[in-house]
Motif scaffolding. Structure first.
Motif, PDB file in Angstrom:
ATOM      1  N   PHE A  89       0.829  -1.214   0.000  1.00 47.64           N
ATOM      2  CA  PHE A  89       0.000   0.000   0.000  1.00 47.64           C
ATOM      3  C   PHE A  89       0.861   1.261   0.000  1.00 47.64           C
ATOM      4  N   GLU A  90       2.008   1.212   0.638  1.00 47.29           N
ATOM      5  CA  GLU A  90       2.931   2.344   0.566  1.00 47.29           C
ATOM      6  C   GLU A  90       3.394   2.560  -0.869  1.00 47.29           C
ATOM      7  N   GLN A  91       3.745   1.457  -1.542  1.00 49.51           N
ATOM      8  CA  GLN A  91       4.196   1.537  -2.930  1.00 49.51           C
ATOM      9  C   GLN A  91       3.100   2.092  -3.844  1.00 49.51           C
ATOM     10  N   ALA A  92       1.888   1.582  -3.679  1.00 48.60           N
ATOM     11  CA  ALA A  92       0.778   2.037  -4.510  1.00 48.60           C
ATOM     12  C   ALA A  92       0.498   3.524  -4.272  1.00 48.60           C
ATOM     13  N   HIS A  93       0.468   3.906  -3.019  1.00 46.87           N
ATOM     14  CA  HIS A  93       0.180   5.300  -2.678  1.00 46.87           C
ATOM     15  C   HIS A  93       1.241   6.231  -3.249  1.00 46.87           C
ATOM     16  N   ASP A  94       2.496   5.840  -3.121  1.00 42.85           N
ATOM     17  CA  ASP A  94       3.587   6.670  -3.639  1.00 42.85           C
ATOM     18  C   ASP A  94       3.528   6.797  -5.160  1.00 42.85           C
ATOM     19  N   ALA A  95       2.972   5.759  -5.815  1.00 46.67           N
ATOM     20  CA  ALA A  95       2.855   5.777  -7.279  1.00 46.67           C
ATOM     21  C   ALA A  95       1.569   6.459  -7.747  1.00 46.67           C
ATOM     22  N   GLY A  96       0.757   6.919  -6.809  1.00 43.43           N
ATOM     23  CA  GLY A  96      -0.489   7.588  -7.174  1.00 43.43           C
ATOM     24  C   GLY A  96      -1.606   6.653  -7.583  1.00 43.43           C
ATOM     25  N   VAL A  97      -1.507   5.379  -7.199  1.00 44.70           N
ATOM     26  CA  VAL A  97      -2.525   4.387  -7.539  1.00 44.70           C
ATOM     27  C   VAL A  97      -3.623   4.407  -6.481  1.00 44.70           C
ATOM     28  N   PRO A  98      -4.889   4.546  -6.861  1.00 39.84           N
ATOM     29  CA  PRO A  98      -5.979   4.494  -5.877  1.00 39.84           C
ATOM     30  C   PRO A  98      -5.982   3.158  -5.143  1.00 39.84           C
ATOM     31  N   THR A  99      -6.247   3.205  -3.842  1.00 36.10           N
ATOM     32  CA  THR A  99      -6.256   1.998  -3.020  1.00 36.10           C
ATOM     33  C   THR A  99      -7.552   1.899  -2.237  1.00 36.10           C
ATOM     34  N   SER A 100      -7.965   0.656  -2.004  1.00 33.52           N
ATOM     35  CA  SER A 100      -9.124   0.419  -1.136  1.00 33.52           C
ATOM     36  C   SER A 100      -8.797  -0.714  -0.189  1.00 33.52           C
ATOM     37  N   PHE A 101      -9.375  -0.638   1.002  1.00 37.58           N
ATOM     38  CA  PHE A 101      -9.085  -1.615   2.046  1.00 37.58           C
ATOM     39  C   PHE A 101     -10.372  -1.920   2.793  1.00 37.58           C
ATOM     40  N   ASP A 102     -10.723  -3.211   2.841  1.00 38.26           N
ATOM     41  CA  ASP A 102     -11.902  -3.660   3.586  1.00 38.26           C
ATOM     42  C   ASP A 102     -11.448  -4.093   4.976  1.00 38.26           C
ATOM     43  N   LEU A 103     -12.002  -3.500   6.001  1.00 30.72           N
ATOM     44  CA  LEU A 103     -11.543  -3.737   7.369  1.00 30.72           C
ATOM     45  C   LEU A 103     -11.508  -5.222   7.753  1.00 30.72           C
ATOM     46  N   ASN A 104     -12.621  -5.920   7.529  1.00 33.55           N
ATOM     47  CA  ASN A 104     -12.696  -7.330   7.925  1.00 33.55           C
ATOM     48  C   ASN A 104     -12.138  -7.572   9.318  1.00 33.55           C
ATOM     49  N   LEU A 105     -12.599  -6.783  10.281  1.00 31.95           N
ATOM     50  CA  LEU A 105     -12.112  -6.911  11.652  1.00 31.95           C
ATOM     51  C   LEU A 105     -12.479  -8.260  12.240  1.00 31.95           C
ATOM     52  N   ARG A 106     -11.616  -8.762  13.098  1.00 32.28           N
ATOM     53  CA  ARG A 106     -11.905  -9.951  13.887  1.00 32.28           C
ATOM     54  C   ARG A 106     -11.886  -9.524  15.343  1.00 32.28           C
ATOM     55  N   VAL A 107     -13.093  -9.450  15.935  1.00 32.64           N
ATOM     56  CA  VAL A 107     -13.250  -8.927  17.288  1.00 32.64           C
ATOM     57  C   VAL A 107     -13.634 -10.068  18.220  1.00 32.64           C
ATOM     58  N   ASP A 108     -12.856 -10.258  19.285  1.00 31.83           N
ATOM     59  CA  ASP A 108     -13.136 -11.300  20.268  1.00 31.83           C
ATOM     60  C   ASP A 108     -13.694 -10.679  21.537  1.00 31.83           C
ATOM     61  N   ASP A 109     -14.889 -11.162  21.964  1.00 30.72           N
ATOM     62  CA  ASP A 109     -15.515 -10.692  23.204  1.00 30.72           C
ATOM     63  C   ASP A 109     -15.674  -9.173  23.214  1.00 30.72           C
ATOM     64  N   GLY A 110     -15.970  -8.611  22.044  1.00 29.74           N
ATOM     65  CA  GLY A 110     -16.252  -7.187  21.971  1.00 29.74           C
ATOM     66  C   GLY A 110     -15.038  -6.281  22.028  1.00 29.74           C
ATOM     67  N   VAL A 111     -13.836  -6.866  21.932  1.00 34.79           N
ATOM     68  CA  VAL A 111     -12.617  -6.061  22.053  1.00 34.79           C
ATOM     69  C   VAL A 111     -11.735  -6.290  20.827  1.00 34.79           C
ATOM     70  N   LEU A 112     -11.314  -5.200  20.199  1.00 39.96           N
ATOM     71  CA  LEU A 112     -10.412  -5.291  19.062  1.00 39.96           C
ATOM     72  C   LEU A 112      -8.987  -5.464  19.563  1.00 39.96           C
ATOM     73  N   ASP A 113      -8.291  -6.456  19.027  1.00 39.12           N
ATOM     74  CA  ASP A 113      -6.918  -6.724  19.444  1.00 39.12           C
ATOM     75  C   ASP A 113      -6.049  -5.482  19.230  1.00 39.12           C
ATOM     76  N   PRO A 114      -5.352  -4.991  20.263  1.00 38.49           N
ATOM     77  CA  PRO A 114      -4.547  -3.766  20.132  1.00 38.49           C
ATOM     78  C   PRO A 114      -3.464  -3.873  19.059  1.00 38.49           C
ATOM     79  N   ASP A 115      -2.879  -5.045  18.899  1.00 40.09           N
ATOM     80  CA  ASP A 115      -1.836  -5.238  17.890  1.00 40.09           C
ATOM     81  C   ASP A 115      -2.414  -5.084  16.487  1.00 40.09           C
ATOM     82  N   PHE A 116      -3.604  -5.639  16.284  1.00 40.48           N
ATOM     83  CA  PHE A 116      -4.281  -5.504  14.995  1.00 40.48           C
ATOM     84  C   PHE A 116      -4.677  -4.050  14.765  1.00 40.48           C
ATOM     85  N   ALA A 117      -5.159  -3.383  15.808  1.00 40.19           N
ATOM     86  CA  ALA A 117      -5.531  -1.972  15.689  1.00 40.19           C
ATOM     87  C   ALA A 117      -4.328  -1.128  15.281  1.00 40.19           C
ATOM     88  N   ALA A 118      -3.144  -1.460  15.827  1.00 36.28           N
ATOM     89  CA  ALA A 118      -1.929  -0.724  15.475  1.00 36.28           C
ATOM     90  C   ALA A 118      -1.570  -0.955  14.006  1.00 36.28           C
TER      91      ALA A 118
END
Length: 318
Positions: free
Chosen positions: A158-187
């Protein structure tokens, strides 16, 4: 023809509808037929884009095994270029059991649990020239869930695409356990999002966990620096957020067969529309239409081709 590179996970879906009782005594049971199709959050988007007539390449890793060969052939049959798809004999392609209840809702379980190929993506094997020369690059949070080479390589892509001016899209697809988002994944999300032009996700299941309980407030916070945020909200349709305001598009009414891959193919409809020069409102509507067409049918590979989408939209008033 626009060239799209999709990066991420590819697997096999084993679709297992719930048994259905035919009488109140539950002595007569109907066991629907099990189906096997290509799957994976990123792979679903890639195939749906190819069906809509775009030039699509896939970058990722599968095992050099039965499921991996199934995935490879599935892509080829759909017209997806597999130059960037690596088959690794030390890894296992995941088979995802998709249990579907009587309302069409799906419950997923992947196997095997070890040496899963979607977690691996060697940057040295990625054809970066394809990324820089693409008209659009898309990926999914599935491969960012774990602290693996796939996470690091996709962030770099994504860094490469952004630097080249290529449009990017990202689907979150979060995996949440017991209502809490993993801090490492959030980072990890915070590392990739600065290079994301279109951030997509489910409102109740994903944006609701990116801050306070207010899913729309959370989503709006990301609609900065020229970024467009797309909030999918199931039967309510979808919402586009930019710094200039909010655009809503209602869902189409269909009888639901199953919801497997509904968000993934929505992404394809939205991307295809944007690449064709459609407005944000028109692109939301096309995303809703592709998703509606799919949920009325079984499996993630039942998204429409361009002619089927045109026919579906021609028959709608919403």
């Amino acid at each position: 023809m626009p060239k799209v590179v999709v990066v991420g996970d590819a697997n096999v879906d084993i679709i297992v509808p719930y048994p259905r009782f035919l009488n109140e005594e539950r002595t007569q049971v109907e066991y629907p037929q099990i189906g096997i199709q290509g799957g994976g959050t990123s792979a679903n988007t890639a195939v749906a884009l190819a069906k809509l007539g775009l030039d699509v390449s896939f970058v990722g890793t599968v095992g050099d095994d039965q499921y991996g060969r199934f995935v490879m052939q599935d892509f080829k049959d759909a017209g997806v270029d597999v130059t960037g798809l690596v088959a690794d004999s030390t890894l296992s392609t995941v088979g995802v059991f998709a249990f579907v209840d009587d309302r069409g809702e799906r419950y997923l379980w992947g196997w095997p649990r070890e040496r899963q190929s979607f977690k691996v993506l060697d940057e040295n094997l990625v054809p970066m020239h394809m990324i820089r020369e693409a008209d659009w690059v898309h990926s999914s949070g599935m491969c960012l869930t774990y602290d693996t080479s796939a996470r690091e390589t996709i962030i770099r892509i994504f860094e490469q695409a952004h630097d080249a001016g290529v449009p990017t899209s990202f689907d979150l697809n979060l995996r949440v356990d017991d209502g809490v988002l993993d801090p490492d994944f959030a980072a990890a999300l915070e590392r990739i999002i600065p290079n994301v032009d279109y951030l997509l996700g489910s409102g109740p299941d994903e944006f609701a966990y990116l801050g306070d309980d207010d899913m729309m407030g959370n989503a709006t916070a990301y609609a900065v620096d020229g970024r467009t945020v797309i909030v999918r909200d199931g039967a309510r349709g979808s919402i586009g957020l930019t710094q200039d305001g909010l655009t809503e598009s209602p869902a189409f009414r269909v009888n639901v067969e199953d919801t497997i891959g509904a968000g993934d193919v929505y992404n394809a409809g939205f991307i295809a529309a944007r690449l064709a020069g459609a407005s944000l409102a028109e692109s939301l509507r096309e995303g809703n239409a592709v998703s509606a067409y799919k949920v009325a049918r079984r499996g993630a590979r039942s998204s429409p081709d361009a002619a089927q989408l045109h026919e579906f939209l021609a028959g709608q008033t919403g």
